[in-house]
Scaffold this active site. Structure first.
Site, PDB file in Angstrom:
ATOM      1  N   GLU A  92      40.032  14.796 -31.335  1.00 16.24           N
ATOM      2  CA  GLU A  92      39.896  16.215 -30.837  1.00 16.24           C
ATOM      3  C   GLU A  92      39.716  17.058 -32.010  1.00 16.24           C
ATOM      4  O   GLU A  92      40.243  16.881 -32.829  1.00 16.24           O
ATOM      5  CB  GLU A  92      40.865  16.766 -30.022  1.00 16.24           C
ATOM      6  N   CYS A 105      39.670  23.675 -36.342  1.00 19.24           N
ATOM      7  CA  CYS A 105      40.779  22.773 -36.501  1.00 19.24           C
ATOM      8  C   CYS A 105      40.305  21.341 -36.490  1.00 19.24           C
ATOM      9  O   CYS A 105      40.155  20.719 -35.325  1.00 19.24           O
ATOM     10  CB  CYS A 105      41.831  22.987 -35.579  1.00 19.24           C
ATOM     11  N   CYS A 112      48.856   9.690 -35.815  1.00 12.60           N
ATOM     12  CA  CYS A 112      49.470  10.166 -36.903  1.00 12.60           C
ATOM     13  C   CYS A 112      50.479   9.399 -37.274  1.00 12.60           C
ATOM     14  O   CYS A 112      51.450   9.089 -36.395  1.00 12.60           O
ATOM     15  CB  CYS A 112      50.007  11.531 -36.653  1.00 12.60           C
ATOM     16  N   CYS A 116      56.760  13.576 -35.927  1.00 15.48           N
ATOM     17  CA  CYS A 116      57.098  14.902 -35.781  1.00 15.48           C
ATOM     18  C   CYS A 116      57.936  14.938 -34.138  1.00 15.48           C
ATOM     19  O   CYS A 116      57.145  14.771 -33.522  1.00 15.48           O
ATOM     20  CB  CYS A 116      56.453  16.059 -36.476  1.00 15.48           C
ATOM     21  N   CYS A 119      55.588  17.208 -31.921  1.00 11.68           N
ATOM     22  CA  CYS A 119      54.328  16.976 -31.750  1.00 11.68           C
ATOM     23  C   CYS A 119      53.811  15.933 -31.197  1.00 11.68           C
ATOM     24  O   CYS A 119      54.057  14.842 -31.040  1.00 11.68           O
ATOM     25  CB  CYS A 119      53.854  16.919 -33.501  1.00 11.68           C
ATOM     26  N   CYS A 336      48.583  24.117 -31.220  1.00 12.00           N
ATOM     27  CA  CYS A 336      49.143  23.394 -32.289  1.00 12.00           C
ATOM     28  C   CYS A 336      49.952  22.413 -31.707  1.00 12.00           C
ATOM     29  O   CYS A 336      50.930  22.502 -30.669  1.00 12.00           O
ATOM     30  CB  CYS A 336      50.182  24.107 -33.226  1.00 12.00           C
TER      31      CYS A 336
HETATM   32  N1  SAH Z   1      50.121  16.179 -40.650  1.00 11.96           N
HETATM   33  C1  SAH Z   1      49.754  17.484 -40.928  1.00 11.96           C
HETATM   34  C2  SAH Z   1      48.772  18.189 -40.312  1.00 11.96           C
HETATM   35  C3  SAH Z   1      49.178  18.181 -38.769  1.00 11.96           C
HETATM   36  S1  SAH Z   1      49.170  20.009 -38.259  1.00 11.96           S
HETATM   37  C4  SAH Z   1      50.857  18.537 -41.000  1.00 11.96           C
HETATM   38  O1  SAH Z   1      52.164  18.088 -40.839  1.00 11.96           O
HETATM   39  O2  SAH Z   1      50.974  19.509 -41.684  1.00 11.96           O
HETATM   40  C5  SAH Z   1      50.862  20.285 -38.251  1.00 11.96           C
HETATM   41  C6  SAH Z   1      51.200  21.465 -37.632  1.00 11.96           C
HETATM   42  O3  SAH Z   1      51.067  21.886 -36.409  1.00 11.96           O
HETATM   43  C7  SAH Z   1      52.590  21.715 -38.123  1.00 11.96           C
HETATM   44  O4  SAH Z   1      52.901  22.454 -39.351  1.00 11.96           O
HETATM   45  C8  SAH Z   1      53.354  22.379 -36.898  1.00 11.96           C
HETATM   46  O5  SAH Z   1      53.674  23.610 -37.302  1.00 11.96           O
HETATM   47  C9  SAH Z   1      52.347  22.466 -35.948  1.00 11.96           C
HETATM   48  N2  SAH Z   1      52.704  21.876 -34.538  1.00 11.96           N
HETATM   49  C10 SAH Z   1      52.687  20.600 -34.209  1.00 11.96           C
HETATM   50  N3  SAH Z   1      53.030  20.312 -33.058  1.00 11.96           N
HETATM   51  C11 SAH Z   1      53.484  21.910 -32.773  1.00 11.96           C
HETATM   52  C12 SAH Z   1      54.290  22.160 -31.255  1.00 11.96           C
HETATM   53  N4  SAH Z   1      54.354  21.344 -30.346  1.00 11.96           N
HETATM   54  N5  SAH Z   1      54.401  23.487 -31.291  1.00 11.96           N
HETATM   55  C13 SAH Z   1      54.152  24.313 -32.345  1.00 11.96           C
HETATM   56  N6  SAH Z   1      53.550  23.811 -33.548  1.00 11.96           N
HETATM   57  C14 SAH Z   1      53.250  22.613 -33.482  1.00 11.96           C
END
Ligand code: SAH
Length: 348
Positions: A92, A105, A112, A116, A119, A336
């Protein structure tokens, strides 16, 4: 294998033309159609002879992706694009409109490896890396889509699915393509790479001579809490990651941003704010606070508005510049961290 047009340099395409006994200039004409005139359909490139068009059709692969679904948020500010890759994997991208900005984006991997806790993208782990043209096509095709409305992509953020520095070569190749005047010709300061903190990636990136924005997904002010939120964070000491980030700032001349996803009762307390303030005090950087966007199936909660404000006040008092990014596109799961393979599987 056919030469892929997206991702190939002008020189490569000119060599291809010569190897087929044609004038190298037809490569310039092809790119002119694709990038200046916004036309990716070879049959419509009317100043190329029928013979050349047929040759291109038979021997070149544009490298574009199949658009499976396009979904707009209620407020019209966010559009999510679902692409099918040649091996049927799905990925996506999200287009975010904000004032004059048209930010894409992009995803750099299917799945991934970072996993996290908050995420959706990492829940199945890493499935595969994207090829350079698969990253490029996401932006190119959204740019074509915008051109029909007399608009164009103005900014790119590597914040979709995947960890950019775990697909280093493809990501750097795509950045070089986006800034090349033969292709999108975007200014480097309009491109942002976000990493979970892959030290060798940050160090290598520092040597590239690029001046794009670099963001570290921090999410905690110390290693102990950070590893609880990001299993992948065990790989490197936070100090080592931060040293690498400061070196990038020195060499590139770009300020660093830290992303901090606020999770209720986990990392949104005054104690964490104070520790974060001590960690970053006096440094040239910005903290971007992102209240958690709920992901289905996760037992995590959004922070209270008041705790977000209190968190910000602590940072303000320490003169740590901070912003708070409120959610866009959550009604279409395009916010995000909401880009998830699991969910996509049910869609198509
Ligand atoms: N792997 C890279 C790029 C992915 S973007 C990285 O970790 O930076 C990741 C960003 O998306 C993170 O910085 C986080 O702030 C945001 N993110 C991911 N899941 C989220 C969620 N459920 N709520 C808010 N922010 C989220």
């Amino acid at each position: 294998m056919k030469t892929k047009v997206l991702g190939s340099s002008l020189a490569t395409l000119r060599e291809w033309s010569v190897s087929k006994g044609k004038k190298p200039f037809i490569a310039n004409q092809l790119l002119d159609w694709m990038f200046k005139k916004g036309e990716s359909d070879l049959t419509k490139m009317t100043n190329l002879s029928l013979e050349v068009r047929t040759l291109m059709q038979e021997e070149l692969d544009m490298g574009t992706l199949e658009l499976v679904r396009e979904q707009e948020s209620r407020d019209g500010e966010t559009t999510k694009f679902l692409w099918k890759l040649p091996d049927d994997k799905l990925v996506e991208s999200v287009l975010i409109r904000s004032g004059d900005r048209r930010t894409v984006c992009v995803s750099s991997q299917v799945g991934c490896p970072a996993r996290c806790a908050f995420c959706a993208s990492g829940r199945q782990g890493l499935i595969r890396n994207l090829e350079p043209h698969e990253i490029i096509a996401q932006v190119y095709q959204i740019d074509l889509w915008l051109k029909k409305k007399n608009e164009a992509v103005s900014h790119i953020v590597y914040m979709g699915m995947g960890e950019p520095f775990r697909n280093y070569e493809s990501v750097v190749a795509s950045i070089r393509y986006f800034i090349d005047p033969n292709f999108l010709g975007l200014s480097q300061r309009r491109i942002t790479v976000s990493t979970v903190g892959v030290v060798e990636g940050i160090e290598r990136f520092t040597q590239e001579g690029l001046k794009v924005n670099l963001v570290l997904s921090l999410h905690a002010p110390n290693q102990k809490l950070r590893t609880k939120i990001i299993p992948y964070a065990r790989e490197y000491a936070l100090e080592t990651i931060l040293d690498a980030m400061w070196r990038y700032a020195d060499v590139s001349g770009r300020d660093i941003t830290f992303e901090y996803t606020l999770l209720k009762g986990i990392n949104d307390g005054i104690e964490q704010a104070e520790e974060l303030a001590r960690l970053l005090k006096g440094k040239q950087c910005t903290v971007n606070l992102i209240p958690y966007n709920p992901v289905e199936g996760l037992r995590l909660e959004k922070p209270h508005h008041t705790s977000v404000e209190e968190f910000r006040q602590v940072l303000d008092r320490a003169k740590v510049i901070n912003t708070c990014r409120y959610t866009k596109g959550d009604d279409i799961a395009a916010a995000c961290g909401q880009l998830a393979m699991q969910e996509l599987k049910n869609v198509v």
